[in-house]
Write a protein that holds these residues in place. Structure first.
Motif, PDB file in Angstrom:
ATOM      1  N   GLU A 181      -7.374   2.771  -1.164  1.00  0.00           N
ATOM      2  CA  GLU A 181      -7.363   2.101   0.149  1.00  0.00           C
ATOM      3  C   GLU A 181      -8.114   2.926   1.196  1.00  0.00           C
ATOM      4  N   HIS A 208       1.797  -6.856   2.739  1.00  0.00           N
ATOM      5  CA  HIS A 208       1.345  -8.220   3.014  1.00  0.00           C
ATOM      6  C   HIS A 208       2.077  -9.177   2.078  1.00  0.00           C
ATOM      7  N   GLU A 266       0.847  -1.195   0.000  1.00  0.00           N
ATOM      8  CA  GLU A 266       0.000   0.000   0.000  1.00  0.00           C
ATOM      9  C   GLU A 266       0.884   1.248   0.000  1.00  0.00           C
ATOM     10  N   ALA A 280      -4.824   4.983   8.209  1.00  0.00           N
ATOM     11  CA  ALA A 280      -4.288   3.648   7.916  1.00  0.00           C
ATOM     12  C   ALA A 280      -2.785   3.692   7.668  1.00  0.00           C
ATOM     13  N   GLY A 281      -2.113   2.678   8.135  1.00  0.00           N
ATOM     14  CA  GLY A 281      -0.694   2.526   7.821  1.00  0.00           C
ATOM     15  C   GLY A 281      -0.537   1.963   6.419  1.00  0.00           C
ATOM     16  N   CYS A 282       0.696   1.961   5.943  1.00  0.00           N
ATOM     17  CA  CYS A 282       0.991   1.293   4.680  1.00  0.00           C
ATOM     18  C   CYS A 282       1.475  -0.107   5.011  1.00  0.00           C
ATOM     19  N   GLY A 283       0.632  -1.082   4.709  1.00  0.00           N
ATOM     20  CA  GLY A 283       0.988  -2.471   4.976  1.00  0.00           C
ATOM     21  C   GLY A 283       1.732  -3.071   3.795  1.00  0.00           C
ATOM     22  N   ARG A 315       0.796 -10.719   7.375  1.00  0.00           N
ATOM     23  CA  ARG A 315       0.277  -9.353   7.325  1.00  0.00           C
ATOM     24  C   ARG A 315       1.090  -8.368   8.176  1.00  0.00           C
ATOM     25  N   SER A 328      -7.068  -1.642  13.233  1.00  0.00           N
ATOM     26  CA  SER A 328      -6.568  -0.913  12.055  1.00  0.00           C
ATOM     27  C   SER A 328      -6.359  -1.836  10.860  1.00  0.00           C
ATOM     28  N   PHE A 329      -6.697  -3.109  11.039  1.00  0.00           N
ATOM     29  CA  PHE A 329      -6.410  -4.143  10.028  1.00  0.00           C
ATOM     30  C   PHE A 329      -4.918  -4.416   9.884  1.00  0.00           C
ATOM     31  N   ALA A 330      -4.114  -3.789  10.715  1.00  0.00           N
ATOM     32  CA  ALA A 330      -2.715  -4.214  10.834  1.00  0.00           C
ATOM     33  C   ALA A 330      -2.680  -5.093  12.085  1.00  0.00           C
ATOM     34  N   ARG A 385       2.278   1.390  13.548  1.00  0.00           N
ATOM     35  CA  ARG A 385       1.271   0.738  12.696  1.00  0.00           C
ATOM     36  C   ARG A 385       0.580  -0.445  13.370  1.00  0.00           C
ATOM     37  N   GLU A 441      -3.581   0.883  -3.579  1.00  0.00           N
ATOM     38  CA  GLU A 441      -2.942  -0.432  -3.599  1.00  0.00           C
ATOM     39  C   GLU A 441      -3.061  -1.005  -5.003  1.00  0.00           C
ATOM     40  N   ARG A 464      -8.745 -11.415   8.991  1.00  0.00           N
ATOM     41  CA  ARG A 464      -7.958 -10.245   8.571  1.00  0.00           C
ATOM     42  C   ARG A 464      -7.238  -9.560   9.731  1.00  0.00           C
TER      43      ARG A 464
HETATM   44  N1  GLU Z   1      -3.476  -0.759   5.911  1.00  0.00           N
HETATM   45  C1  GLU Z   1      -3.505  -2.012   6.632  1.00  0.00           C
HETATM   46  C2  GLU Z   1      -2.090  -2.353   7.134  1.00  0.00           C
HETATM   47  O1  GLU Z   1      -1.364  -1.453   7.450  1.00  0.00           O
HETATM   48  C3  GLU Z   1      -4.048  -3.153   5.787  1.00  0.00           C
HETATM   49  C4  GLU Z   1      -5.418  -2.942   5.218  1.00  0.00           C
HETATM   50  C5  GLU Z   1      -5.841  -4.135   4.348  1.00  0.00           C
HETATM   51  O2  GLU Z   1      -6.246  -5.155   4.896  1.00  0.00           O
HETATM   52  O3  GLU Z   1      -5.709  -4.030   3.146  1.00  0.00           O
HETATM   53  O4  GLU Z   1      -1.707  -3.479   7.222  1.00  0.00           O
END
Ligand code: GLU
Ligand code: MG
Length: 444
Positions: free
Chosen positions: A194, A250, A144, A245-248, A342, A310-312, A305, A201, A323
Protein backbone atom coordinates in the motif's frame (compact mmCIF):
# COMPACT_ATOMS: atom_id res chain seq x y z
CA UNK A 1 -14.77 -23.52 6.13
CA UNK A 2 -16.23 -26.92 6.86
CA UNK A 3 -19.99 -27.22 6.49
CA UNK A 4 -20.95 -29.70 9.20
CA UNK A 5 -23.78 -28.94 11.47
CA UNK A 6 -24.04 -31.24 14.47
CA UNK A 7 -21.73 -31.27 17.45
CA UNK A 8 -21.17 -35.01 17.13
CA UNK A 9 -20.25 -34.72 13.44
CA UNK A 10 -17.83 -31.90 14.26
CA UNK A 11 -16.28 -33.91 17.10
CA UNK A 12 -15.78 -36.88 14.78
CA UNK A 13 -14.17 -34.68 12.13
CA UNK A 14 -11.85 -33.11 14.71
CA UNK A 15 -10.76 -36.56 15.92
CA UNK A 16 -10.18 -37.72 12.33
CA UNK A 17 -7.99 -34.67 11.73
CA UNK A 18 -6.15 -35.26 15.02
CA UNK A 19 -7.21 -31.86 16.36
CA UNK A 20 -6.62 -31.69 20.10
CA UNK A 21 -7.68 -28.17 21.07
CA UNK A 22 -10.63 -26.03 20.05
CA UNK A 23 -10.80 -22.28 20.57
CA UNK A 24 -14.27 -20.96 21.38
CA UNK A 25 -13.96 -17.37 20.17
CA UNK A 26 -16.27 -14.38 20.29
CA UNK A 27 -15.89 -10.77 19.25
CA UNK A 28 -15.89 -8.19 22.03
CA UNK A 29 -17.24 -4.76 21.14
CA UNK A 30 -13.80 -3.74 19.81
CA UNK A 31 -13.67 -6.76 17.50
CA UNK A 32 -10.92 -8.39 19.55
CA UNK A 33 -11.37 -12.19 19.64
CA UNK A 34 -11.84 -13.31 23.26
CA UNK A 35 -11.76 -17.05 23.72
CA UNK A 36 -11.26 -20.08 25.86
CA UNK A 37 -9.47 -23.13 24.53
CA UNK A 38 -11.06 -26.51 25.20
CA UNK A 39 -9.31 -29.87 24.87
CA UNK A 40 -10.92 -32.31 22.47
CA UNK A 41 -12.13 -34.58 25.31
CA UNK A 42 -14.33 -31.77 26.64
CA UNK A 43 -15.35 -30.46 23.23
CA UNK A 44 -18.77 -32.09 22.73
CA UNK A 45 -20.07 -31.19 26.14
CA UNK A 46 -18.94 -27.54 25.87
CA UNK A 47 -20.18 -27.22 22.28
CA UNK A 48 -23.65 -28.32 23.41
CA UNK A 49 -23.98 -26.32 26.60
CA UNK A 50 -21.64 -23.43 25.75
CA UNK A 51 -18.33 -22.44 27.34
CA UNK A 52 -18.74 -20.24 30.38
CA UNK A 53 -16.81 -16.98 30.29
CA UNK A 54 -17.13 -13.76 32.32
CA UNK A 55 -20.08 -12.06 30.57
CA UNK A 56 -18.67 -8.55 30.91
CA UNK A 57 -15.82 -9.56 28.59
CA UNK A 58 -17.93 -8.18 25.79
CA UNK A 59 -17.70 -4.71 27.30
CA UNK A 60 -14.06 -4.36 28.24
CA UNK A 61 -12.56 -1.12 26.98
CA UNK A 62 -9.60 -0.94 24.61
CA UNK A 63 -7.20 -1.46 27.53
CA UNK A 64 -9.26 -4.45 28.77
CA UNK A 65 -10.41 -2.49 31.83
CA UNK A 66 -13.66 -3.54 33.50
CA UNK A 67 -16.10 -0.70 32.88
CA UNK A 68 -18.92 0.14 35.32
CA UNK A 69 -22.53 0.81 34.32
CA UNK A 70 -22.58 -1.11 31.04
CA UNK A 71 -25.56 -3.28 32.00
CA UNK A 72 -23.59 -6.53 31.67
CA UNK A 73 -21.14 -6.44 34.59
CA UNK A 74 -21.87 -5.47 38.22
CA UNK A 75 -25.61 -5.21 37.42
CA UNK A 76 -25.70 -9.00 36.90
CA UNK A 77 -23.21 -9.89 39.63
CA UNK A 78 -20.36 -10.15 37.10
CA UNK A 79 -21.89 -13.46 36.07
CA UNK A 80 -20.74 -15.76 33.30
CA UNK A 81 -22.11 -15.87 29.81
CA UNK A 82 -22.03 -19.08 27.75
CA UNK A 83 -20.25 -19.06 24.39
CA UNK A 84 -22.32 -21.12 21.95
CA UNK A 85 -20.49 -21.92 18.72
CA UNK A 86 -21.71 -21.54 15.16
CA UNK A 87 -20.55 -24.94 13.93
CA UNK A 88 -20.41 -23.79 10.32
CA UNK A 89 -17.41 -21.61 11.25
CA UNK A 90 -15.16 -24.55 12.15
CA UNK A 91 -11.65 -24.13 10.83
CA UNK A 92 -8.34 -25.81 11.61
CA UNK A 93 -5.36 -23.50 12.12
CA UNK A 94 -2.79 -24.32 9.43
CA UNK A 95 0.13 -23.05 11.58
CA UNK A 96 -0.86 -25.37 14.42
CA UNK A 97 -2.88 -28.26 13.08
CA UNK A 98 -3.56 -29.47 16.62
CA UNK A 99 -5.90 -26.51 17.01
CA UNK A 100 -9.23 -25.47 15.52
CA UNK A 101 -11.40 -22.42 16.00
CA UNK A 102 -15.13 -21.82 16.22
CA UNK A 103 -16.86 -18.44 16.23
CA UNK A 104 -19.38 -18.15 19.06
CA UNK A 105 -22.00 -15.80 20.42
CA UNK A 106 -22.54 -15.24 24.15
CA UNK A 107 -25.75 -16.29 25.92
CA UNK A 108 -27.05 -15.67 29.43
CA UNK A 109 -28.24 -18.11 32.04
CA UNK A 110 -29.88 -21.52 32.19
CA UNK A 111 -32.15 -20.67 29.28
CA UNK A 112 -29.24 -19.54 27.13
CA UNK A 113 -30.76 -16.23 26.05
CA UNK A 114 -28.50 -14.50 23.48
CA UNK A 115 -26.91 -11.23 24.62
CA UNK A 116 -28.53 -8.77 22.28
CA UNK A 117 -25.54 -6.43 22.76
CA UNK A 118 -23.15 -8.93 21.15
CA UNK A 119 -21.75 -7.55 17.87
CA UNK A 120 -22.43 -10.73 15.89
CA UNK A 121 -26.02 -10.78 17.13
CA UNK A 122 -26.48 -7.16 16.12
CA UNK A 123 -25.38 -7.95 12.58
CA UNK A 124 -27.60 -11.04 12.52
CA UNK A 125 -30.60 -8.86 13.38
CA UNK A 126 -29.87 -6.57 10.42
CA UNK A 127 -29.25 -9.50 8.05
CA UNK A 128 -32.58 -10.99 9.14
CA UNK A 129 -34.28 -7.65 8.63
CA UNK A 130 -32.81 -7.41 5.13
CA UNK A 131 -34.05 -10.93 4.46
CA UNK A 132 -37.54 -10.05 5.64
CA UNK A 133 -37.44 -7.13 3.18
CA UNK A 134 -36.62 -9.63 0.41
CA UNK A 135 -32.83 -9.18 0.21
CA UNK A 136 -29.73 -11.21 0.72
CA UNK A 137 -26.68 -9.17 1.64
CA UNK A 138 -23.29 -9.60 0.03
CA UNK A 139 -20.27 -7.97 1.63
CA UNK A 140 -16.56 -7.62 0.92
CA UNK A 141 -14.19 -6.43 3.66
CA UNK A 142 -11.01 -4.70 2.54
CA UNK A 143 -8.45 -4.12 5.26
CA UNK A 144 -5.06 -2.41 5.22
CA UNK A 145 -2.34 -3.15 7.74
CA UNK A 146 1.23 -2.23 8.58
CA UNK A 147 3.91 -4.81 9.16
CA UNK A 148 6.68 -3.92 11.60
CA UNK A 149 9.68 -5.73 12.96
CA UNK A 150 8.44 -7.39 16.15
CA UNK A 151 11.37 -6.17 18.26
CA UNK A 152 12.17 -2.71 16.94
CA UNK A 153 8.59 -1.87 15.86
CA UNK A 154 10.14 -0.26 12.77
CA UNK A 155 8.71 -0.73 9.24
CA UNK A 156 10.34 -3.45 7.14
CA UNK A 157 11.19 -0.95 4.40
CA UNK A 158 11.04 2.78 3.85
CA UNK A 159 9.21 4.53 1.01
CA UNK A 160 5.66 4.35 -0.22
CA UNK A 161 6.20 1.87 -3.01
CA UNK A 162 2.59 1.12 -3.71
CA UNK A 163 2.05 -1.80 -6.11
CA UNK A 164 5.80 -2.20 -6.72
CA UNK A 165 6.20 -5.94 -7.21
CA UNK A 166 9.46 -6.07 -5.28
CA UNK A 167 7.70 -4.50 -2.28
CA UNK A 168 4.52 -6.54 -2.62
CA UNK A 169 6.59 -9.63 -1.93
CA UNK A 170 9.33 -8.03 0.13
CA UNK A 171 9.10 -10.75 2.74
CA UNK A 172 8.31 -14.47 2.50
CA UNK A 173 5.98 -13.90 5.40
CA UNK A 174 3.44 -12.41 2.98
CA UNK A 175 3.56 -15.47 0.72
CA UNK A 176 3.22 -17.80 3.72
CA UNK A 177 0.34 -15.71 5.05
CA UNK A 178 -1.45 -15.93 1.70
CA UNK A 179 -1.02 -19.73 1.73
CA UNK A 180 -2.35 -19.87 5.27
CA UNK A 181 -5.40 -17.77 4.49
CA UNK A 182 -6.13 -19.87 1.40
CA UNK A 183 -5.84 -23.07 3.42
CA UNK A 184 -8.33 -21.63 5.90
CA UNK A 185 -10.89 -21.15 3.13
CA UNK A 186 -10.33 -17.49 2.20
CA UNK A 187 -10.85 -16.94 -1.51
CA UNK A 188 -8.04 -14.45 -2.02
CA UNK A 189 -8.48 -11.96 -4.85
CA UNK A 190 -5.56 -9.52 -4.77
CA UNK A 191 -2.53 -8.56 -2.72
CA UNK A 192 -0.32 -5.49 -2.92
CA UNK A 193 1.91 -3.16 -0.98
CA UNK A 194 0.00 0.00 0.00
CA UNK A 195 0.84 3.68 -0.01
CA UNK A 196 3.12 3.80 3.02
CA UNK A 197 6.30 2.10 4.20
CA UNK A 198 5.58 -1.55 4.93
CA UNK A 199 1.81 -1.18 4.58
CA UNK A 200 -0.07 -3.97 2.80
CA UNK A 201 -3.49 -5.00 1.67
CA UNK A 202 -4.65 -8.57 1.04
CA UNK A 203 -8.16 -8.87 -0.31
CA UNK A 204 -10.61 -11.73 -0.35
CA UNK A 205 -13.83 -12.27 -2.30
CA UNK A 206 -17.18 -10.93 -1.10
CA UNK A 207 -19.44 -13.40 0.70
CA UNK A 208 -23.11 -13.74 1.56
CA UNK A 209 -24.70 -13.13 4.93
CA UNK A 210 -22.64 -13.44 8.08
CA UNK A 211 -19.65 -14.99 6.30
CA UNK A 212 -18.25 -11.64 5.15
CA UNK A 213 -17.94 -10.19 8.66
CA UNK A 214 -16.85 -13.54 10.13
CA UNK A 215 -14.04 -13.61 7.59
CA UNK A 216 -13.01 -10.02 8.39
CA UNK A 217 -13.05 -10.77 12.13
CA UNK A 218 -10.84 -13.79 11.53
CA UNK A 219 -8.64 -12.09 8.94
CA UNK A 220 -7.48 -9.46 11.42
CA UNK A 221 -6.79 -12.06 14.09
CA UNK A 222 -4.94 -14.42 11.74
CA UNK A 223 -2.75 -11.68 10.29
CA UNK A 224 -1.78 -10.56 13.80
CA UNK A 225 -1.20 -14.01 15.26
CA UNK A 226 0.66 -15.35 12.24
CA UNK A 227 2.86 -12.22 12.17
CA UNK A 228 3.68 -12.55 15.87
CA UNK A 229 4.69 -16.17 15.35
CA UNK A 230 7.06 -14.95 12.65
CA UNK A 231 8.73 -12.26 14.74
CA UNK A 232 6.66 -9.46 13.19
CA UNK A 233 4.06 -7.04 14.44
CA UNK A 234 1.03 -6.57 12.18
CA UNK A 235 -1.25 -3.69 13.08
CA UNK A 236 -4.61 -2.42 11.90
CA UNK A 237 -4.19 0.68 14.10
CA UNK A 238 -6.08 3.34 12.17
CA UNK A 239 -3.35 6.00 12.02
CA UNK A 240 -0.07 4.78 13.49
CA UNK A 241 1.79 7.85 12.24
CA UNK A 242 0.67 11.28 11.13
CA UNK A 243 1.77 12.10 7.59
CA UNK A 244 1.60 8.47 6.53
CA UNK A 245 -1.41 6.59 5.17
CA UNK A 246 -3.96 5.39 7.66
CA UNK A 247 -5.22 1.84 7.77
CA UNK A 248 -8.58 1.93 6.05
CA UNK A 249 -11.32 -0.65 6.29
CA UNK A 250 -13.43 -0.35 3.17
CA UNK A 251 -16.73 -2.17 3.38
CA UNK A 252 -18.25 -3.26 0.07
CA UNK A 253 -21.91 -4.10 0.27
CA UNK A 254 -24.71 -4.91 -2.16
CA UNK A 255 -28.23 -6.27 -1.97
CA UNK A 256 -29.51 -9.16 -4.07
CA UNK A 257 -33.03 -10.44 -4.42
CA UNK A 258 -33.25 -13.18 -1.77
CA UNK A 259 -35.02 -15.53 -4.19
CA UNK A 260 -33.70 -14.85 -7.66
CA UNK A 261 -30.24 -13.57 -6.68
CA UNK A 262 -30.74 -10.59 -9.00
CA UNK A 263 -28.66 -7.53 -8.07
CA UNK A 264 -30.97 -4.86 -6.63
CA UNK A 265 -28.55 -1.93 -7.10
CA UNK A 266 -28.06 -2.37 -10.84
CA UNK A 267 -30.41 -0.60 -13.25
CA UNK A 268 -29.41 -0.92 -16.92
CA UNK A 269 -31.90 1.83 -17.87
CA UNK A 270 -30.43 4.41 -15.51
CA UNK A 271 -27.77 6.69 -17.06
CA UNK A 272 -25.47 5.87 -14.12
CA UNK A 273 -26.51 2.20 -13.95
CA UNK A 274 -27.89 2.65 -10.43
CA UNK A 275 -31.36 1.65 -9.23
CA UNK A 276 -33.58 3.85 -7.11
CA UNK A 277 -33.01 1.38 -4.30
CA UNK A 278 -29.25 1.87 -4.52
CA UNK A 279 -29.82 5.63 -4.14
CA UNK A 280 -32.19 5.15 -1.18
CA UNK A 281 -29.70 2.85 0.54
CA UNK A 282 -26.94 5.40 -0.03
CA UNK A 283 -29.15 8.22 1.23
CA UNK A 284 -29.88 6.23 4.37
CA UNK A 285 -26.19 5.84 5.14
CA UNK A 286 -25.55 9.54 4.51
CA UNK A 287 -28.47 10.51 6.75
CA UNK A 288 -26.94 8.50 9.62
CA UNK A 289 -23.25 9.01 8.92
CA UNK A 290 -22.54 11.08 12.02
CA UNK A 291 -23.97 8.41 14.31
CA UNK A 292 -22.42 5.46 12.58
CA UNK A 293 -19.03 7.17 12.64
CA UNK A 294 -18.81 6.11 16.30
CA UNK A 295 -18.88 2.50 15.10
CA UNK A 296 -16.72 2.82 12.01
CA UNK A 297 -14.13 4.91 13.87
CA UNK A 298 -14.35 3.63 17.44
CA UNK A 299 -11.13 4.97 19.00
CA UNK A 300 -9.56 8.40 19.44
CA UNK A 301 -6.83 7.37 17.02
CA UNK A 302 -9.28 6.82 14.14
CA UNK A 303 -10.04 10.54 13.94
CA UNK A 304 -6.50 11.35 12.77
CA UNK A 305 -7.29 9.38 9.63
CA UNK A 306 -10.13 11.52 8.23
CA UNK A 307 -7.89 13.87 6.28
CA UNK A 308 -8.33 15.46 2.92
CA UNK A 309 -5.79 14.33 0.34
CA UNK A 310 -5.17 10.98 2.04
CA UNK A 311 -7.71 8.83 0.17
CA UNK A 312 -9.55 8.51 3.46
CA UNK A 313 -12.85 10.44 3.45
CA UNK A 314 -13.27 13.68 5.37
CA UNK A 315 -16.88 14.57 4.49
CA UNK A 316 -20.24 12.81 4.28
CA UNK A 317 -20.35 12.50 0.49
CA UNK A 318 -21.07 10.06 -2.26
CA UNK A 319 -19.88 9.72 -5.83
CA UNK A 320 -19.61 7.30 -8.68
CA UNK A 321 -16.14 5.78 -8.67
CA UNK A 322 -14.88 8.80 -6.68
CA UNK A 323 -12.13 7.58 -4.38
CA UNK A 324 -12.38 10.70 -2.20
CA UNK A 325 -16.05 10.10 -1.36
CA UNK A 326 -17.28 8.45 1.81
CA UNK A 327 -19.58 6.29 -0.31
CA UNK A 328 -18.13 5.24 -3.62
CA UNK A 329 -20.64 3.63 -5.94
CA UNK A 330 -19.19 0.77 -7.91
CA UNK A 331 -21.71 1.05 -10.74
CA UNK A 332 -20.33 -1.78 -12.85
CA UNK A 333 -23.66 -2.21 -14.69
CA UNK A 334 -23.81 -5.90 -13.84
CA UNK A 335 -24.40 -8.25 -10.93
CA UNK A 336 -21.37 -6.83 -9.13
CA UNK A 337 -22.90 -3.36 -8.71
CA UNK A 338 -22.47 -2.29 -5.09
CA UNK A 339 -21.56 0.45 -2.67
CA UNK A 340 -18.13 0.88 -1.09
CA UNK A 341 -18.23 2.53 2.34
CA UNK A 342 -14.74 4.02 2.74
CA UNK A 343 -15.16 5.53 6.20
CA UNK A 344 -14.19 2.44 8.16
CA UNK A 345 -11.00 2.60 10.14
CA UNK A 346 -8.79 -0.44 10.54
CA UNK A 347 -9.77 -0.61 14.22
CA UNK A 348 -13.49 -0.92 13.46
CA UNK A 349 -15.26 -4.06 14.65
CA UNK A 350 -16.40 -5.86 11.43
CA UNK A 351 -19.76 -6.90 12.89
CA UNK A 352 -20.62 -3.47 14.26
CA UNK A 353 -19.34 -1.57 11.24
CA UNK A 354 -21.41 -3.71 8.89
CA UNK A 355 -24.45 -3.84 11.19
CA UNK A 356 -24.61 -0.05 11.52
CA UNK A 357 -23.98 0.62 7.82
CA UNK A 358 -26.55 -1.95 6.75
CA UNK A 359 -29.05 -0.67 9.32
CA UNK A 360 -28.69 2.89 8.01
CA UNK A 361 -29.02 1.73 4.39
CA UNK A 362 -32.16 -0.29 5.15
CA UNK A 363 -33.69 2.70 6.94
CA UNK A 364 -33.03 4.67 3.74
CA UNK A 365 -34.99 2.08 1.72
CA UNK A 366 -37.84 1.91 4.26
CA UNK A 367 -38.15 5.69 4.34
CA UNK A 368 -37.62 5.99 0.56
CA UNK A 369 -35.02 8.70 1.11
CA UNK A 370 -33.82 10.66 -1.88
CA UNK A 371 -30.29 11.54 -2.77
CA UNK A 372 -29.06 14.83 -4.18
CA UNK A 373 -26.64 14.51 -7.09
CA UNK A 374 -23.02 14.90 -6.08
CA UNK A 375 -21.40 18.24 -6.90
CA UNK A 376 -19.11 18.23 -9.94
CA UNK A 377 -15.47 17.60 -9.05
CA UNK A 378 -13.99 15.60 -6.23
CA UNK A 379 -16.27 14.81 -3.32
CA UNK A 380 -13.68 15.88 -0.77
CA UNK A 381 -13.55 19.35 -2.37
CA UNK A 382 -17.28 19.90 -1.83
CA UNK A 383 -17.19 22.42 1.01
CA UNK A 384 -20.98 22.33 1.27
CA UNK A 385 -20.94 18.67 2.37
CA UNK A 386 -20.88 18.12 6.13
CA UNK A 387 -17.52 17.22 7.62
CA UNK A 388 -17.31 13.88 9.43
CA UNK A 389 -17.32 14.13 13.24
CA UNK A 390 -13.92 15.35 14.39
CA UNK A 391 -13.64 13.41 17.63
CA UNK A 392 -14.88 10.22 19.20
CA UNK A 393 -16.75 12.25 21.81
CA UNK A 394 -18.63 14.11 19.08
CA UNK A 395 -19.46 10.87 17.25
CA UNK A 396 -20.77 9.25 20.45
CA UNK A 397 -23.06 12.21 21.07
CA UNK A 398 -24.30 11.90 17.47
CA UNK A 399 -24.99 8.20 17.98
CA UNK A 400 -27.02 8.86 21.12
CA UNK A 401 -29.11 11.55 19.47
CA UNK A 402 -29.87 9.46 16.34
CA UNK A 403 -33.17 7.96 17.48
CA UNK A 404 -33.77 5.91 14.32
CA UNK A 405 -30.39 4.22 14.43
CA UNK A 406 -30.51 3.72 18.21
CA UNK A 407 -33.93 2.10 17.83
CA UNK A 408 -32.60 -0.54 15.46
CA UNK A 409 -29.33 -1.12 17.33
CA UNK A 410 -31.23 -1.35 20.63
CA UNK A 411 -30.82 0.62 23.86
CA UNK A 412 -28.83 -2.11 25.67
CA UNK A 413 -26.17 -2.00 22.96
CA UNK A 414 -26.07 1.79 22.75
CA UNK A 415 -25.69 1.98 26.54
CA UNK A 416 -22.91 -0.61 26.54
CA UNK A 417 -21.02 0.93 23.65
CA UNK A 418 -21.23 4.58 24.69
CA UNK A 419 -20.42 3.79 28.33
CA UNK A 420 -17.33 1.77 27.45
CA UNK A 421 -16.13 4.33 24.94
CA UNK A 422 -16.62 7.27 27.34
CA UNK A 423 -14.69 5.38 30.01
CA UNK A 424 -11.88 4.91 27.51
CA UNK A 425 -12.06 8.59 26.50
CA UNK A 426 -11.74 9.61 30.15
CA UNK A 427 -8.66 7.46 30.52
CA UNK A 428 -7.15 9.03 27.39
CA UNK A 429 -7.98 12.49 28.73
CA UNK A 430 -5.92 11.78 31.84
CA UNK A 431 -2.85 11.07 29.76
CA UNK A 432 -0.23 13.82 29.28
CA UNK A 433 1.09 13.41 25.76
CA UNK A 434 4.61 13.91 24.40
CA UNK A 435 3.19 16.80 22.33
CA UNK A 436 2.42 18.69 25.55
CA UNK A 437 5.92 18.03 26.86
CA UNK A 438 7.56 19.14 23.62
CA UNK A 439 5.39 22.22 23.42
CA UNK A 440 5.27 23.45 27.03
CA UNK A 441 7.96 21.99 29.22
CA UNK A 442 10.94 24.09 28.21
CA UNK A 443 9.39 27.42 27.24
CA UNK A 444 6.80 27.79 29.97
N1 GLU B 1 -5.28 4.21 3.30
C1 GLU B 1 -6.50 4.85 2.85
C2 GLU B 1 -7.51 4.89 4.00
O1 GLU B 1 -7.10 5.03 5.12
C3 GLU B 1 -7.11 4.14 1.65
C4 GLU B 1 -6.21 4.01 0.45
C5 GLU B 1 -6.92 3.24 -0.68
O2 GLU B 1 -7.74 3.83 -1.38
O3 GLU B 1 -6.66 2.06 -0.80
O4 GLU B 1 -8.69 4.81 3.82
MG1 MG C 1 -6.17 0.23 -0.08
Amino acid sequence: MTQISTVDAVAEKLREDDVRYVRFEMSDIMGIPRSKTVPIGAFSSFAKKGVNMYGGTLGLDSGSYVVPDTGIAEEVGYMDAFLIPDLSTLTVLPWDRRSASLICTPHWGQNRVPLEQAPRNLLQVQLDKAHAMGFSVKSGHELEFYLYDGETKEPLFAGQHIFATARNHYTDFINDLMDTLTEMGFELTTHNAEYAPSQFEINFAPQDGMSGADSAFRFKAIVKEFAARNGLLATFMSKPQLGLAGCGYHLHMGLNDANSGENKFNDPDDPDGLSEMALQFTAGILAHTNALTALMAPTINCYHRFQKGSFAPSRATWGIEDRTALLRMKASRDKATHLEMRGGAGMANPYLFQAATLAAGLIGIEQKLTLADPKPGLAEDDATAPALPQTLGEALACLESDTDLCAVLGDPFVRLFTTVKRFELDRAQQHISDWEHNEYLELY
